[in-house]
Design a protein around this motif. Structure first.
Motif, PDB file in Angstrom:
ATOM      1  N   SER A  86       1.354  -2.556   5.976  1.00 48.16           N
ATOM      2  CA  SER A  86       1.032  -1.057   6.005  1.00 48.16           C
ATOM      3  C   SER A  86       2.238  -0.465   5.301  1.00 48.16           C
ATOM      4  O   SER A  86       1.857   0.440   4.350  1.00 48.16           O
ATOM      5  CB  SER A  86       1.287  -0.745   7.481  1.00 48.16           C
ATOM      6  OG  SER A  86       1.407   0.734   7.581  1.00 48.16           O
ATOM      7  N   LEU A  87       3.348  -0.955   5.214  1.00 44.35           N
ATOM      8  CA  LEU A  87       4.381  -0.492   4.315  1.00 44.35           C
ATOM      9  C   LEU A  87       4.040  -0.700   2.912  1.00 44.35           C
ATOM     10  O   LEU A  87       4.399  -0.034   1.958  1.00 44.35           O
ATOM     11  CB  LEU A  87       5.726  -1.214   4.428  1.00 44.35           C
ATOM     12  CG  LEU A  87       6.391  -0.908   5.902  1.00 44.35           C
ATOM     13  CD1 LEU A  87       7.540  -1.860   6.191  1.00 44.35           C
ATOM     14  CD2 LEU A  87       6.700   0.711   6.028  1.00 44.35           C
ATOM     15  N   ARG A  88       3.391  -2.058   2.465  1.00 47.51           N
ATOM     16  CA  ARG A  88       2.998  -2.211   1.098  1.00 47.51           C
ATOM     17  C   ARG A  88       2.011  -1.275   0.752  1.00 47.51           C
ATOM     18  O   ARG A  88       2.097  -1.008  -0.326  1.00 47.51           O
ATOM     19  CB  ARG A  88       2.721  -3.711   1.110  1.00 47.51           C
ATOM     20  CG  ARG A  88       2.441  -4.044  -0.376  1.00 47.51           C
ATOM     21  CD  ARG A  88       1.982  -5.585  -0.699  1.00 47.51           C
ATOM     22  NE  ARG A  88       0.517  -5.632  -0.210  1.00 47.51           N
ATOM     23  CZ  ARG A  88       0.186  -6.285   0.899  1.00 47.51           C
ATOM     24  NH1 ARG A  88       1.037  -6.734   1.663  1.00 47.51           N
ATOM     25  NH2 ARG A  88      -1.010  -6.581   1.259  1.00 47.51           N
ATOM     26  N   GLN A  89       0.992  -1.028   1.540  1.00 48.79           N
ATOM     27  CA  GLN A  89       0.117  -0.176   0.956  1.00 48.79           C
ATOM     28  C   GLN A  89       0.747   1.336   0.966  1.00 48.79           C
ATOM     29  O   GLN A  89       0.222   2.234  -0.087  1.00 48.79           O
ATOM     30  CB  GLN A  89      -0.914   0.007   2.036  1.00 48.79           C
ATOM     31  CG  GLN A  89      -1.852  -1.403   2.230  1.00 48.79           C
ATOM     32  CD  GLN A  89      -2.614  -1.724   0.794  1.00 48.79           C
ATOM     33  OE1 GLN A  89      -3.026  -0.979   0.140  1.00 48.79           O
ATOM     34  NE2 GLN A  89      -2.390  -2.999   0.613  1.00 48.79           N
ATOM     35  N   GLU A  90       1.469   1.636   1.732  1.00 54.21           N
ATOM     36  CA  GLU A  90       2.223   2.984   1.588  1.00 54.21           C
ATOM     37  C   GLU A  90       3.023   2.979   0.256  1.00 54.21           C
ATOM     38  O   GLU A  90       2.843   3.781  -0.439  1.00 54.21           O
ATOM     39  CB  GLU A  90       3.310   3.139   2.581  1.00 54.21           C
ATOM     40  CG  GLU A  90       3.753   4.549   2.736  1.00 54.21           C
ATOM     41  CD  GLU A  90       5.090   4.641   3.736  1.00 54.21           C
ATOM     42  OE1 GLU A  90       5.420   5.815   3.671  1.00 54.21           O
ATOM     43  OE2 GLU A  90       5.072   3.987   4.521  1.00 54.21           O
ATOM     44  N   ALA A  91       3.538   1.937  -0.102  1.00 53.80           N
ATOM     45  CA  ALA A  91       4.645   1.934  -1.452  1.00 53.80           C
ATOM     46  C   ALA A  91       3.466   1.941  -2.545  1.00 53.80           C
ATOM     47  O   ALA A  91       3.938   2.734  -3.503  1.00 53.80           O
ATOM     48  CB  ALA A  91       5.360   0.651  -1.477  1.00 53.80           C
ATOM     49  N   LEU A  92       2.597   1.100  -2.601  1.00 57.57           N
ATOM     50  CA  LEU A  92       1.396   1.144  -3.603  1.00 57.57           C
ATOM     51  C   LEU A  92       0.890   2.371  -3.779  1.00 57.57           C
ATOM     52  O   LEU A  92       0.686   2.993  -5.088  1.00 57.57           O
ATOM     53  CB  LEU A  92       0.324   0.226  -3.363  1.00 57.57           C
ATOM     54  CG  LEU A  92       0.897  -1.140  -3.582  1.00 57.57           C
ATOM     55  CD1 LEU A  92      -0.203  -2.377  -3.143  1.00 57.57           C
ATOM     56  CD2 LEU A  92       1.590  -1.698  -5.009  1.00 57.57           C
ATOM     57  N   ALA A  93       0.707   3.306  -2.817  1.00 52.76           N
ATOM     58  CA  ALA A  93      -0.150   4.506  -2.917  1.00 52.76           C
ATOM     59  C   ALA A  93       0.790   5.439  -3.365  1.00 52.76           C
ATOM     60  O   ALA A  93       0.675   6.359  -4.347  1.00 52.76           O
ATOM     61  CB  ALA A  93      -0.636   4.943  -1.373  1.00 52.76           C
ATOM     62  N   ARG A  94       2.037   5.512  -3.094  1.00 58.39           N
ATOM     63  CA  ARG A  94       3.263   6.277  -3.678  1.00 58.39           C
ATOM     64  C   ARG A  94       3.383   6.123  -5.112  1.00 58.39           C
ATOM     65  O   ARG A  94       3.623   6.912  -6.035  1.00 58.39           O
ATOM     66  CB  ARG A  94       4.772   6.084  -2.979  1.00 58.39           C
ATOM     67  CG  ARG A  94       4.663   6.679  -1.554  1.00 58.39           C
ATOM     68  CD  ARG A  94       6.046   6.434  -0.955  1.00 58.39           C
ATOM     69  NE  ARG A  94       6.826   7.465  -1.425  1.00 58.39           N
ATOM     70  CZ  ARG A  94       8.120   7.421  -1.268  1.00 58.39           C
ATOM     71  NH1 ARG A  94       8.854   6.532  -0.462  1.00 58.39           N
ATOM     72  NH2 ARG A  94       8.976   8.416  -1.871  1.00 58.39           N
TER      73      ARG A  94
END
Length: 358
Positions: A329-337
């Motif tokens: 979840s945190l990786r997906q958030e970082a990639l989206a940012r």
């Protein structure tokens, strides 16, 4: 001559004896198992009560703030990775207790700002050393640091500098450069700085060495594999040193913070917002510094201790499953940012070194 009735009576007698003996064995075994069960339950209860009592003592019964820190440790404290984040906040807490501070980081501009702010607020001497602990020339790096500290009586060393991934990810997505940074900074810096300064502390019979580990080292943590492994090293390192030098008068401590809102967690909006579970650096440091001398290994912050209890209670497979879900979840958030930032600026901009304690 024996009659059949006599034979039947004899057999019945023998059978009764055997049954009676077996009953005695079963009753005895039952008693032993009952005693063992009671002992096990008592041990578990004693362990739980002791753990809670220790947490209350470490986190809630303040004592360290009443201590004369200069007398107990010495006039100077060295804090690595201290231009901002936990290191900067911890240095400020030590300065409030009267210790002169040597700040160490690779960013001179931030170091100069931190020096000016601490001197203004705390009225102590503050110096800084520009040091990139990920330097390719490790030998020259530590020679330079040793020469700069040669005229100071360093009583407290706080090994805080650290490197994390840009965001949680699997091993083959991590560059070799980042892997070497993790090894040089997370393992090498604490080892070499301690080796450099411990000898004089032992000679004086007083001093303190603190290492800042991570809650991810509690159990094996997928997508933070190398980071958590390097932080586990710090745990083993400080506990072994504490035993080797148990009669030296030196205080050793391993801090195990869970998520704290610093630049290192800047890849996530959720983590950057902070709160009771995810404190900012100032809140964490003001709590952690009070535990020095009261616990050899602690999270430094009571809500993090609650998280530690959960982490120690769950089986490793469940910890890894939950960690992977969270880190996905945190990786997906970082990639989206990153994607939004790239779109906004028209480039493939990457996170600006958020992964490193300066």
């Amino acid at each position: 001559m024996r009659t059949p009735e006599h034979s039947i009576d004899s057999f019945k007698f023998v059978l009764d004896q055997i049954v009676g003996d077996l009953k005695g064995v079963f009753v005895g075994t039952h008693d032993v198992l009952a005693v063992l069960g009671a002992y096990y339950a008592a041990r578990k209860m004693y362990g739980a009560v002791s753990t809670v009592a220790e947490a209350v003592y470490v986190h809630l019964l303040g004592r360290a703030s009443n201590m004369d820190w200069v007398t107990n440790y010495g006039p100077w404290a060295v804090v690595t990775g201290s231009s901002e984040g936990i290191g900067r906040a911890y240095a400020n807490e030590l300065a409030l207790r009267g210790l002169n501070i040597v700040l160490m980081s690779r960013n001179e501009r931030r170091l100069a700002r931190a020096k000016a702010e601490i001197e203004m607020d705390c009225k102590v001497r503050v110096e800084y050393i520009v040091a990139d602990f990920a330097s390719d020339n490790q030998t020259d790096l530590y020679k330079t640091i040793e020469a700069a500290l040669a005229d100071k009586e360093v009583g407290l060393l706080v090994n805080n500098v650290g490197v994390m991934y840009d965001f949680p990810d699997v091993l083959l997505n991590i560059s070799q450069q980042k892997l070497w940074q993790l090894i040089h900074v997370n393992i090498g810096a604490a080892t070499m700085m301690t080796h450099m300064l411990l000898s004089a502390m032992v000679d004086r019979g007083k001093g303190g060495v603190v290492v800042v580990s991570s809650g991810s080292s509690t159990q094996m943590t997928p997508q933070m594999t190398v980071y958590s492994a390097t932080k586990r090293y710090l745990d083993y390192f400080i506990h072994s040193l504490a035993y080797e030098y148990r009669n030296s008068g030196i205080t050793f401590q391993c801090l195990i913070p869970f998520y704290t809102a610093t630049r290192m967690t800047g890849y996530s909006e959720r983590l950057s917002k902070g709160g009771w579970i995810v404190p900012d650096a100032a809140r964490y440091a003001s709590s952690a510094v009070e535990t020095l001398g009261r616990s050899q290994c602690t999270t430094g912050y009571f809500p993090h201790t609650l998280q530690l209890w959960i982490g120690q209670a769950v089986p490793n497979w469940l910890w890894m499953w939950g960690s992977e879900k969270l880190n996905n979840s945190l990786r997906q958030e970082a990639l989206a940012r990153l994607a939004r930032r790239a779109s906004r600026y028209g480039s493939q901009e990457i996170l600006s070194d958020n992964s490193r304690t300066p």
